[in-house]
Design a protein around this motif. Structure first.
Motif, mmCIF file in Angstrom:
data_model
loop_
_atom_site.group_PDB
_atom_site.id
_atom_site.type_symbol
_atom_site.label_atom_id
_atom_site.label_comp_id
_atom_site.label_asym_id
_atom_site.label_seq_id
_atom_site.Cartn_x
_atom_site.Cartn_y
_atom_site.Cartn_z
ATOM 1 N N ILE A 157 0.839 -1.201 0.000
ATOM 2 C CA ILE A 157 0.000 0.000 0.000
ATOM 3 C C ILE A 157 0.874 1.251 0.000
ATOM 4 O O ILE A 157 0.610 2.213 -0.748
ATOM 5 N N ALA A 158 1.920 1.256 0.818
ATOM 6 C CA ALA A 158 2.826 2.405 0.860
ATOM 7 C C ALA A 158 3.487 2.644 -0.497
ATOM 8 O O ALA A 158 3.607 3.786 -0.961
ATOM 9 N N VAL A 159 3.892 1.551 -1.152
ATOM 10 C CA VAL A 159 4.503 1.671 -2.482
ATOM 11 C C VAL A 159 3.502 2.242 -3.485
ATOM 12 O O VAL A 159 3.835 3.133 -4.285
ATOM 13 N N SER A 160 2.263 1.762 -3.467
ATOM 14 C CA SER A 160 1.243 2.235 -4.410
ATOM 15 C C SER A 160 0.901 3.702 -4.173
ATOM 16 O O SER A 160 0.715 4.466 -5.127
ATOM 17 N N LEU A 161 0.819 4.111 -2.910
ATOM 18 C CA LEU A 161 0.543 5.521 -2.602
ATOM 19 C C LEU A 161 1.635 6.418 -3.167
ATOM 20 O O LEU A 161 1.347 7.479 -3.747
ATOM 21 N N GLN A 162 2.874 5.983 -3.015
ATOM 22 C CA GLN A 162 3.991 6.769 -3.525
ATOM 23 C C GLN A 162 4.035 6.743 -5.053
ATOM 24 O O GLN A 162 4.269 7.770 -5.697
ATOM 25 N N ARG A 163 3.797 5.567 -5.616
ATOM 26 C CA ARG A 163 3.885 5.420 -7.078
ATOM 27 C C ARG A 163 2.839 6.269 -7.790
ATOM 28 O O ARG A 163 3.116 6.858 -8.840
ATOM 29 N N HIS A 164 1.642 6.350 -7.228
ATOM 30 C CA HIS A 164 0.554 7.095 -7.887
ATOM 31 C C HIS A 164 0.325 8.474 -7.279
ATOM 32 O O HIS A 164 -0.662 9.139 -7.629
ATOM 33 N N HIS A 165 1.219 8.882 -6.373
ATOM 34 C CA HIS A 165 1.145 10.219 -5.769
ATOM 35 C C HIS A 165 -0.220 10.465 -5.130
ATOM 36 O O HIS A 165 -0.900 11.461 -5.418
ATOM 37 N N LEU A 166 -0.619 9.567 -4.245
ATOM 38 C CA LEU A 166 -1.928 9.625 -3.616
ATOM 39 C C LEU A 166 -1.806 10.023 -2.146
ATOM 40 O O LEU A 166 -0.775 9.752 -1.507
ATOM 41 N N LYS A 204 -6.072 2.332 -10.961
ATOM 42 C CA LYS A 204 -6.193 2.640 -12.387
ATOM 43 C C LYS A 204 -7.649 2.712 -12.840
ATOM 44 O O LYS A 204 -8.018 3.566 -13.657
ATOM 45 N N TYR A 205 -8.488 1.843 -12.282
ATOM 46 C CA TYR A 205 -9.885 1.799 -12.700
ATOM 47 C C TYR A 205 -10.803 2.608 -11.774
ATOM 48 O O TYR A 205 -11.991 2.324 -11.668
ATOM 49 N N SER A 206 -10.222 3.610 -11.130
ATOM 50 C CA SER A 206 -11.002 4.567 -10.326
ATOM 51 C C SER A 206 -10.717 5.973 -10.833
ATOM 52 O O SER A 206 -10.084 6.789 -10.142
ATOM 53 N N PRO A 207 -11.138 6.288 -12.059
ATOM 54 C CA PRO A 207 -10.779 7.587 -12.663
ATOM 55 C C PRO A 207 -11.431 8.784 -11.988
ATOM 56 O O PRO A 207 -10.950 9.913 -12.123
ATOM 57 N N GLU A 208 -12.515 8.587 -11.262
ATOM 58 C CA GLU A 208 -13.214 9.706 -10.627
ATOM 59 C C GLU A 208 -12.738 9.960 -9.202
ATOM 60 O O GLU A 208 -13.301 10.787 -8.495
ATOM 61 N N GLY A 209 -11.726 9.251 -8.757
ATOM 62 C CA GLY A 209 -11.233 9.417 -7.395
ATOM 63 C C GLY A 209 -10.929 8.069 -6.771
ATOM 64 O O GLY A 209 -11.724 7.134 -6.896
#
Length: 313
Positions: A157-166, A204-209
């Motif tokens: 989760i930490a990696v994904s947050l950083q990778r997608h700037h979330l 990726k499949y949550s384009p609206e947020g």
């Protein structure tokens, strides 16, 4: 153009199969009529007719399946080409800008950050393709270790947050009920790949947020399930199994706008099955989000003791 050509090929093979079946029926009826007084010949004709019909049907099914498989492979090649070319072109543009124009330190740091993100995207695509080829072969014989799933999922989760700037609340992991340690016997690298692919798909499949919830729990006493639920574009029920096929991407305008290789969920399912588990999908409907469930067998006490002893030794 290629899609229309392949659809024409599918229609041709189906039509040809129907014509051959009709011809076979006509010939068989003629055979039976001509030999109606000879029971042995009539029975022989019926048997040969059945074999012929079965062969024609199987041949038609095989040809149509091959055409569709080739179509998925072409889509995969186009997607991979785009996923490789886009970050390379982006990095080249920024490098040329750095080479030709004097920039202040803040602009250079911003360019470095973008290029690093592009290189991560490029590396992720290459690793995904390599992993798909690796898992497509026979089951790898590797030493498996005892893995605690909760910290592994938290790290992904930490990696994904950083990778997608979330922001930190975009992907949340629910506390494990009862504060138990959920351990499985497996290959850490593969399970990490599976969880990262699930998280990347949810984002990726949550384009609206992005609002993703992850939960870990024990089911049926001997299984651990990881559920990743998003609030994105969702899935129709007839796609729940198909999305796990190699190169397959669900149809629809919303799906086509989102780039991908069609390998992510294929990897997830194969990794899960190689660990004795499975992966499934569910969704309330279009634009209502999707839940992907990864199920793995819990390591039993005997296995855990043996694994700890091996590690200590």
């Amino acid at each position: 153009m290629n899609i229309n050509r392949r659809r024409g090929a599918i229609a041709f093979f189906i039509t040809l199969g129907a014509i051959l079946v009709g011809l076979a029926v006509t010939l068989n009826v003629g055979w039976v009529v001509l030999n109606e007084r000879t029971v042995a010949l009539a029975v022989l004709g019926i048997i040969l007719f059945s074999v012929l019909i079965a062969g024609v049907v199987l041949n038609t099914v095989f040809l149509v399946r091959e055409v569709r498989r080739n179509e998925r492979q072409d889509s995969f090649l186009n997607a991979v080409t785009h996923e490789l070319k886009t970050p390379i072109a982006s990095m080249r543009l920024y490098l040329e800008t750095l080479q030709r124009r004097p920039l202040d330190d803040a602009q250079r740091q911003q360019f470095y950050k973008i290029m690093l993100a592009d290189s991560d995207r490029l590396l992720a695509t290459v690793e995904q393709v390599l992993k798909a080829g690796e898992l497509g072969q026979r089951h790898r014989q590797q030493n498996r270790t005892l893995i605690d799933l909760e910290p592994l999922v938290a790290d992904c989760i930490a990696v994904s947050l950083q990778r997608h700037h979330l922001p930190s609340d975009a992907i949340q992991l629910d506390p494990v009920p009862g504060a138990v340690r959920l351990r499985v016997l497996g290959i850490t690298e593969d399970l990490r790949t599976a969880v990262l692919n699930l998280l990347d798909n949810a984002v990726k499949y949550s384009p609206e947020g992005v609002h993703v919830r992850c939960s870990l729990a024990i089911t049926h006493y001997t299984w651990v399930t990881l559920r990743i639920t998003d609030t994105g574009i969702g899935l129709p029920s007839n796609q729940f199994k198909r999305i796990f096929k190699r190169f397959y991407r669900a149809p629809g305008r919303a799906m086509l706008r989102i780039k991908g290789t069609g390998l992510g969920l294929f990897l997830v399912r194969n990794i899960a099955r190689q660990h004795g588990g499975d992966a499934t999908a569910s969704s309330p409907g279009l634009n209502k989000g999707t839940t992907i469930t990864l199920t793995l067998p819990l390591a039993n006490p005997t296995t855990q003791t043996a694994a700890v002893a091996t590690t200590t030794a």
